[in-house]
Design an enzyme around this catalytic site. Structure first.
Site, PDB file in Angstrom:
ATOM      1  N   VAL A  31       3.057   4.380 -20.985  1.00  0.00           N
ATOM      2  CA  VAL A  31       3.381   5.717 -20.514  1.00  0.00           C
ATOM      3  C   VAL A  31       3.155   5.735 -19.011  1.00  0.00           C
ATOM      4  O   VAL A  31       2.357   4.968 -18.472  1.00  0.00           O
ATOM      5  CB  VAL A  31       2.531   6.809 -21.197  1.00  0.00           C
ATOM      6  CG1 VAL A  31       2.915   6.960 -22.650  1.00  0.00           C
ATOM      7  CG2 VAL A  31       1.053   6.512 -21.038  1.00  0.00           C
ATOM      8  N   SER A  32       3.874   6.631 -18.310  1.00  0.00           N
ATOM      9  CA  SER A  32       3.833   6.637 -16.853  1.00  0.00           C
ATOM     10  C   SER A  32       2.606   7.337 -16.293  1.00  0.00           C
ATOM     11  O   SER A  32       2.141   7.003 -15.205  1.00  0.00           O
ATOM     12  CB  SER A  32       5.096   7.302 -16.293  1.00  0.00           C
ATOM     13  OG  SER A  32       6.255   6.618 -16.737  1.00  0.00           O
ATOM     14  N   LYS A  33       2.076   8.321 -17.001  1.00  0.00           N
ATOM     15  CA  LYS A  33       0.960   9.100 -16.476  1.00  0.00           C
ATOM     16  C   LYS A  33      -0.206   9.068 -17.450  1.00  0.00           C
ATOM     17  O   LYS A  33      -0.027   8.934 -18.663  1.00  0.00           O
ATOM     18  CB  LYS A  33       1.400  10.551 -16.237  1.00  0.00           C
ATOM     19  CG  LYS A  33       2.545  10.689 -15.236  1.00  0.00           C
ATOM     20  CD  LYS A  33       2.966  12.136 -15.091  1.00  0.00           C
ATOM     21  CE  LYS A  33       4.135  12.274 -14.118  1.00  0.00           C
ATOM     22  NZ  LYS A  33       4.586  13.676 -13.997  1.00  0.00           N
ATOM     23  N   GLN A  36      -0.221  11.480 -20.399  1.00  0.00           N
ATOM     24  CA  GLN A  36       0.719  11.295 -21.499  1.00  0.00           C
ATOM     25  C   GLN A  36       0.071  10.498 -22.622  1.00  0.00           C
ATOM     26  O   GLN A  36      -0.840   9.702 -22.404  1.00  0.00           O
ATOM     27  CB  GLN A  36       1.974  10.586 -21.005  1.00  0.00           C
ATOM     28  CG  GLN A  36       2.784  11.417 -20.024  1.00  0.00           C
ATOM     29  CD  GLN A  36       4.002  10.673 -19.517  1.00  0.00           C
ATOM     30  OE1 GLN A  36       3.989   9.454 -19.377  1.00  0.00           O
ATOM     31  NE2 GLN A  36       5.067  11.415 -19.223  1.00  0.00           N
ATOM     32  N   SER A  59       2.940   3.717 -14.109  1.00  0.00           N
ATOM     33  CA  SER A  59       4.363   3.870 -13.833  1.00  0.00           C
ATOM     34  C   SER A  59       5.059   2.531 -13.941  1.00  0.00           C
ATOM     35  O   SER A  59       4.483   1.483 -13.633  1.00  0.00           O
ATOM     36  CB  SER A  59       4.573   4.450 -12.435  1.00  0.00           C
ATOM     37  OG  SER A  59       5.923   4.357 -12.055  1.00  0.00           O
TER      38      SER A  59
END
Length: 224
Positions: A31-33, A36, A59
């Site tokens: 997941v990017s963050k 999340q 990211s």
């Protein structure tokens, strides 16, 4: 009839990955963050019979993805790397192709659940080969367009490359200041906001001493 595995080059994405029932299915999620959740991706990988799942919360543009590195090191020949979707693995199409091609050379399969892409099957290898060919085609178009743009800029007389550190006006001003013996090179460089090295680079005659600069200023006609 010649099969894909027989005519494909050893480094080609079309070459077959050795199948072995003892190979493990290893999952990778991202997941990017940090806020999340990975739950849905991990559940999908577990449902795909992955015996171990590595996960990053970074990211895709970040080069250092520690868990991905650990995952790739953990994989062994005959294993299969499984991801929820292609964009979870590669930062770009070129990065994705590089990773999957390296896996193939190591005898490791690759599967993306969302795209139903599986390089352990002939159809999956063909699709991935199309991806690789398309990426190379796009790269060549970009290179060609760049070269044509540079040629057109040169034809218009435009400067190509990084702009000079010192402008012509600054160089002229530097020579005027250097012609005055009381001005030190360090003080002139500080006044112009540059380093001594930059000053020597743009005023090459300075390397031979300041006498020529002083003499040159005396020989110049005064203002009218």
């Amino acid at each position: 009839m010649t099969t894909t595995a027989e005519w494909a080059d050893a480094d080609s994405p079309l070459a077959a990955v050795p199948t072995n029932s003892s190979g493990a299915r290893i999952g990778y999620a991202r997941v990017s963050k940090k806020g999340q959740l990975l739950d849905r991706q991990i559940a999908a990988l577990n449902a795909a019979d992955c015996v171990r799942v590595f996960a990053d919360k970074k990211s895709g543009k970040t080069a250092e993805r520690e868990e991905l590195g650990k995952c790739l090191d953990y994989l062994r020949p005959a294993d299969t790397l499984v991801v929820p979707s292609l964009d979870r693995l590669g930062r770009s199409i070129q990065d994705l192709i590089s990773i999957v091609s390296d896996l193939r050379r190591r005898g490791i399969g690759f599967q993306s659940l969302h795209e139903a892409l599986d390089t352990t099957t002939p159809g999956g290898r063909l699709v991935f080969h199309v991806f690789a060919a398309l990426a190379e085609f796009i790269r060549e178009l970009i290179v060609q367009g760049t070269h044509e743009g540079l040629a057109a800029a040169r034809a218009r007389g435009e400067r190509i490359g990084r702009p000079p550190v010192m402008t012509e006006e600054q160089i002229r001003h530097a020579r005027e200041l250097l012609a005055q013996p009381d001005n030190t090179i360090t003080s002139i460089a500080r006044l112009l906001g540059i380093s001594r090295t930059t000053l020597y680079k743009h005023v090459p005659e300075l390397a031979a001493g300041r006498d020529s600069l002083v003499a040159g200023s005396l020989a110049l006609p005064g203002p009218r």
